[in-house]
Write a protein that holds these residues in place. Structure first.
Motif, PDB file in Angstrom:
ATOM      1  N   CYS A  44       0.926  -1.327  -0.070  1.00  0.00           N
ATOM      2  CA  CYS A  44       0.109  -0.166  -0.052  1.00  0.00           C
ATOM      3  C   CYS A  44       0.820   1.236   0.047  1.00  0.00           C
ATOM      4  O   CYS A  44       1.888   1.305   0.635  1.00  0.00           O
ATOM      5  N   ALA A 128       3.357  -0.735   4.077  1.00  0.00           N
ATOM      6  CA  ALA A 128       2.724   0.549   3.571  1.00  0.00           C
ATOM      7  C   ALA A 128       3.646   1.622   3.642  1.00  0.00           C
ATOM      8  O   ALA A 128       4.522   1.736   4.734  1.00  0.00           O
ATOM      9  N   SER A 170      -1.952  -1.176  -3.609  1.00  0.00           N
ATOM     10  CA  SER A 170      -3.168  -0.105  -3.595  1.00  0.00           C
ATOM     11  C   SER A 170      -2.452   1.295  -3.168  1.00  0.00           C
ATOM     12  O   SER A 170      -1.371   1.396  -2.627  1.00  0.00           O
ATOM     13  N   LEU A 172      -3.572   4.706  -1.347  1.00  0.00           N
ATOM     14  CA  LEU A 172      -4.530   4.933  -0.136  1.00  0.00           C
ATOM     15  C   LEU A 172      -4.418   6.508  -0.160  1.00  0.00           C
ATOM     16  O   LEU A 172      -3.504   6.763   0.570  1.00  0.00           O
ATOM     17  N   PRO A 195      -9.447   3.054  -1.287  1.00  0.00           N
ATOM     18  CA  PRO A 195      -8.025   2.681  -1.905  1.00  0.00           C
ATOM     19  C   PRO A 195      -8.402   2.476  -3.345  1.00  0.00           C
ATOM     20  O   PRO A 195      -9.398   1.694  -3.836  1.00  0.00           O
ATOM     21  N   THR A 197      -6.901  -0.199  -6.270  1.00  0.00           N
ATOM     22  CA  THR A 197      -5.830  -1.163  -6.393  1.00  0.00           C
ATOM     23  C   THR A 197      -5.584  -1.685  -7.847  1.00  0.00           C
ATOM     24  O   THR A 197      -6.358  -1.516  -8.713  1.00  0.00           O
TER      25      THR A 197
END
Length: 534
Positions: A44, A128, A170, A172, A195, A197
């Motif tokens: 992410c 992330a 993703s 976000l 999000p 993706t």
């Protein structure tokens, strides 16, 4: 499936430290849509607008539930690293990746290939990573055009894993809105957006060699998402007028959730932006309908009239709610006595704790004052909150350590008693300042003659009628905001939803009940912004 990196003990301590300093500095931090955050193990890239320097990163780290994401790998400008300062230690201990900026190297070419490799490796592990696609923090009311770096990293990491068609990454996006980013005990809204993706299978257009138009398209989607959930204005004057419009349209204070307050204000900002842009454009009359031209002109005139009305309130030192709900002279005097007595009482019981807070306030004041001298508003004010947080934390810890040393025989008690006393003093002081601010507003109200008050009240009635007509008829806002916004928004930090809730929060040790979302720990209401162009 990737499992994500193991959270180090230093990161856990850093996150706790972040939470501590942010809860002290900001009165209310509301996080929306945390359930949309992809869980640990799902690669992410977290992207947000960047209005407040290092504070933005701290806010994102603490806003992500540890049960959802065990860590968020940060990035920061390379000039923050390698110094013997608390800020440098802070960013390095959090596992932050240094990014070189051309502006920090006299505009010369920089090599960030190693940093990009580290970020892509983290994504492949299921981590992330946090990036600010504006490229730099800035004290402006508008979001800068996003740079394409995030989309390029997305393309590179998808290309590296093209043999795994189900490998997903993703993006976000997060919209951060500070009510007054640099002021003590202000409020903050953090809104996570759905999000986006991407996989090699579903997005072959992003695999190398990729067309630049595809990179731009992803960046444009990010920009739209981020700006759609925060106040994005071309000028402070429009923000000021939009907040005045919200106050007149829905004078609910904190009965209205912070999220709803920001969204309504944004609605007015967008309307004022459209009218401002149309007046500056040179489009011919036949390019737009008669209805659009009329509504546009009405919004433009309304904005100017709201500005004039706000200027009148500032000149007389009174608030809009005193115009909305007029009080008799006897009631005003009685309330003045009560407010002043309450303020004095709270100030007296706060005095021992204020002795402890004085070094903290003095240190931060001097540090910020000296820092402001180093450059113009647009280049220094985005770091004021960071300076206050860092210097406030250091001076606060110094006070705590000094108290323990001075009371060594009872240090086991002092180490808990001092923080508790300082926290209670902060709570009492918030109420004392609020009471004195109300006393001064009532005193100024007495100084305004009946003729002037009636004239201002007539102006407000006219503004309210015009505003409701445009808000409901053109913008599609609810026609009964008092009922709609009290019932909507759910239970959020800092808001009240009934008289009982209002009274309970007024005496709450954890958080005081604010009258409105623009309130800060100051002796005057915060309604103005820096002059344009500074």
């Amino acid at each position: 499936m990737p499992q994500g990196s193991t959270t180090s003990w230093s990161y856990i301590l850093i996150r706790l430290l972040f939470k501590f300093v942010l809860k002290i500095f900001y009165g209310t931090i509301v996080v929306e849509n945390a359930e949309l955050i992809p869980k640990t193990g799902q690669p992410c890239i977290v992207c947000a607008n960047h209005p407040n320097c290092l504070t933005d990163a701290l806010l994102l780290v603490t806003s992500m539930p540890s049960k959802t994401r065990n860590m968020l790998r940060l990035t920061a400008k390379s000039t923050q690293f390698g110094h013997r300062t608390f800020t440098s230690w802070l960013v390095e201990s959090a596992g932050t990746v240094p990014i070189k900026r051309r502006k920090d190297f006299n505009g010369n070419q920089v090599d960030n290939s190693q940093a990009m490799d580290k970020l892509m490796e983290a994504l492949e592990l299921g981590d992330a990573v946090c990036l600010f696609p504006e490229g730099a923090s800035r004290y402006h009311p508008t979001i800068a055009p996003l740079k394409t770096g995030v989309a390029r990293i997305l393309s590179d990491v998808l290309s590296r894993n093209r043999d795994d068609p189900n490998f997903s990454v993703s993006i976000l996006t997060c919209s951060v809105t500070y009510m007054h980013r640099q002021h003590f005990r202000s409020d903050v809204l953090v809104t996570f957006n759905p999000p986006m993706t991407f996989t090699p299978k579903d997005n072959p257009e992003l695999l190398a060699p990729v067309q630049y138009e595809e990179i731009k398209a992803v960046t444009a989607r990010m920009q739209q998402q981020i700006s759609s959930r925060t106040i994005d204005s071309p000028s402070w004057e429009i923000v000021r007028s939009a907040k005045m419009a919200t106050r007149i349209y829905a004078p609910l204070g904190t009965l209205m959730s912070l999220g709803d307050y920001v969204r309504v204000t944004r609605t007015f900002v967008e309307a004022f932006k459209a009218s401002d842009d149309s007046q500056k454009s040179e489009r011919s009359a036949e390019d737009q309908s008669v209805d659009f031209t009329r509504e546009d002109a009405e919004f433009s005139q309304l904005r100017r009239d709201l500005k004039d009305y706000q200027d009148q309130l500032v000149y007389w030192g009174i608030k809009d709610d005193r115009i909305t709900h007029p009080l008799s002279r006897r009631t005003v005097i009685m309330r003045m006595v009560i407010r002043l007595a309450w303020s004095i009482c709270l100030s007296i019981i706060s005095f021992p704790g204020l002795v402890l807070w004085t070094p903290v306030f003095a240190t931060t004041y001097i540090a910020v004052r000296n820092f402001k001298k180093t450059g113009p508003i647009w280049n220094t004010w985005d770091e004021i909150a960071q300076r206050k947080l860092v210097y406030g934390l250091f001076s606060g810890l110094s006070v705590w350590a000094a108290c323990i040393l001075l009371t060594l025989p009872t240090a086991a008690i002092t180490c808990f008693l001092v923080p508790a006393l300082m926290w209670m003093t902060l709570r009492w002081m918030e109420d004392a300042v609020s009471a004195f601010r109300a006393f001064m507003a009532l005193a100024r109200l007495l100084g305004v003659g009946k003729k002037t008050l009636n004239k201002i009240r007539t102006t407000r009635r006219d503004l309210h009628a015009r505003l409701m007509n445009l808000a409901v008829g053109t913008l599609g806002l609810p026609d009964d905001p008092e009922r709609f916004f009290v019932e909507s928004g759910g239970k959020q930090k800092g808001r009240v939803r009934s008289k009982w809730d209002s009274g309970a929060k007024y005496f709450s040790v954890r958080r005081r009940r604010k009258r409105d979302w623009n309130e800060t720990l100051r002796l005057y209401d915060q309604v103005d912004y820096p002059e344009e162009g500074l």
